[in-house]
Design a protein around this motif. Structure first.
Motif, short mmCIF file in Angstrom:
data_model
loop_
_atom_site.label_atom_id
_atom_site.label_comp_id
_atom_site.label_asym_id
_atom_site.label_seq_id
_atom_site.Cartn_x
_atom_site.Cartn_y
_atom_site.Cartn_z
N GLU A 89 7.40 1.73 -1.18
CA GLU A 89 6.79 0.39 -1.28
C GLU A 89 6.98 -0.41 0.00
OE1 GLU A 89 6.93 -1.02 -5.88
OE2 GLU A 89 8.86 -0.92 -4.85
N GLN A 90 8.03 -0.12 0.74
CA GLN A 90 8.33 -0.86 1.97
C GLN A 90 7.62 -0.30 3.20
OE1 GLN A 90 12.60 -1.37 2.49
NE2 GLN A 90 12.86 -1.30 0.27
N CYS A 91 7.07 0.90 3.10
CA CYS A 91 6.40 1.52 4.24
C CYS A 91 5.10 0.77 4.54
CB CYS A 91 6.08 2.98 3.95
SG CYS A 91 7.54 4.03 3.82
N SER A 92 4.78 0.68 5.82
CA SER A 92 3.54 0.00 6.18
C SER A 92 2.39 1.01 6.29
CB SER A 92 3.70 -0.79 7.48
OG SER A 92 4.01 0.09 8.54
#
Length: 186
Positions: free
Chosen positions: A115-118
């Motif tokens: 979820e934190q990956c761009s």
């Protein structure tokens, strides 16, 4: 597959990109051991494209998964971190594998990292947009439910509903959570 095998039989040397796609074709044709050998050779090629290296690790993991070797599958996925920061696709693959092993807390952790990956389509790699929001939320819903945290699971379900309200898993979970007494909240 026949095209690549014909090239090799004629003595052609495959370049890095061809080597990678040859390995993928072997995987698609369920020739897992041969695919592993070709993909491992690809990773040793100095001019291999970064995005293909990362996807290659995912392909290796799929081969090992198909052969029932979970440890090597996980190792292949972690290997992708040698070339760049974690990608959401890899994190989701890790989480899915850990979920199957009933390591729900570890799976939840990797879904959270996903979820934190761009999302960076400009890199040109194979991307799955759902790995950056919907699939991690769905996975975290499953993890929290498996860990006995029904309220947390429901909260992740609500997130999936915001992202993809007509997805079959969301529709199923709407009925499932309603059967448990969870009511829609505005």
């Amino acid at each position: 597959l026949r095209i690549f095998q014909s090239m090799i039989n004629q003595g052609e040397i495959l370049d890095a990109r061809q080597q990678y796609y040859y390995g993928r074709e072997l995987y698609y044709h369920e020739q897992y051991e041969a695919a592993i050998n070709v993909l491992e050779d690809f990773l040793k090629m100095p001019n291999a494209w970064l995005e293909n290296r990362i996807d290659c690790c995912r392909d290796l993991a799929r081969c090992y998964d198909a052969m029932g070797d979970t440890e090597k599958s996980l190792t292949a996925l972690f290997r992708s971190f040698l070339w760049d920061t974690p990608r959401a696709e890899v994190c989701c693959d890790l989480a899915d594998c850990l979920f199957r092993l009933q390591q729900y807390q570890n799976a939840d952790f990797w879904y959270g990292i996903a979820e934190q990956c761009s999302y960076q389509p400009e890199r040109g790699g194979f991307l799955c947009p759902d790995c950056y929001d919907f699939l991690p939320a769905l996975g975290r819903c499953r993890c929290h439910f498996a860990m006995g945290d029904r309220e947390g699971a429901y909260q992740y379900h609500l997130k999936t509903e915001q992202l993809r309200p007509s997805h079959r898993a969301v529709i199923y979970n709407n009925a499932f959570f309603a059967s448990l007494g969870f009511e829609k909240r505005s």
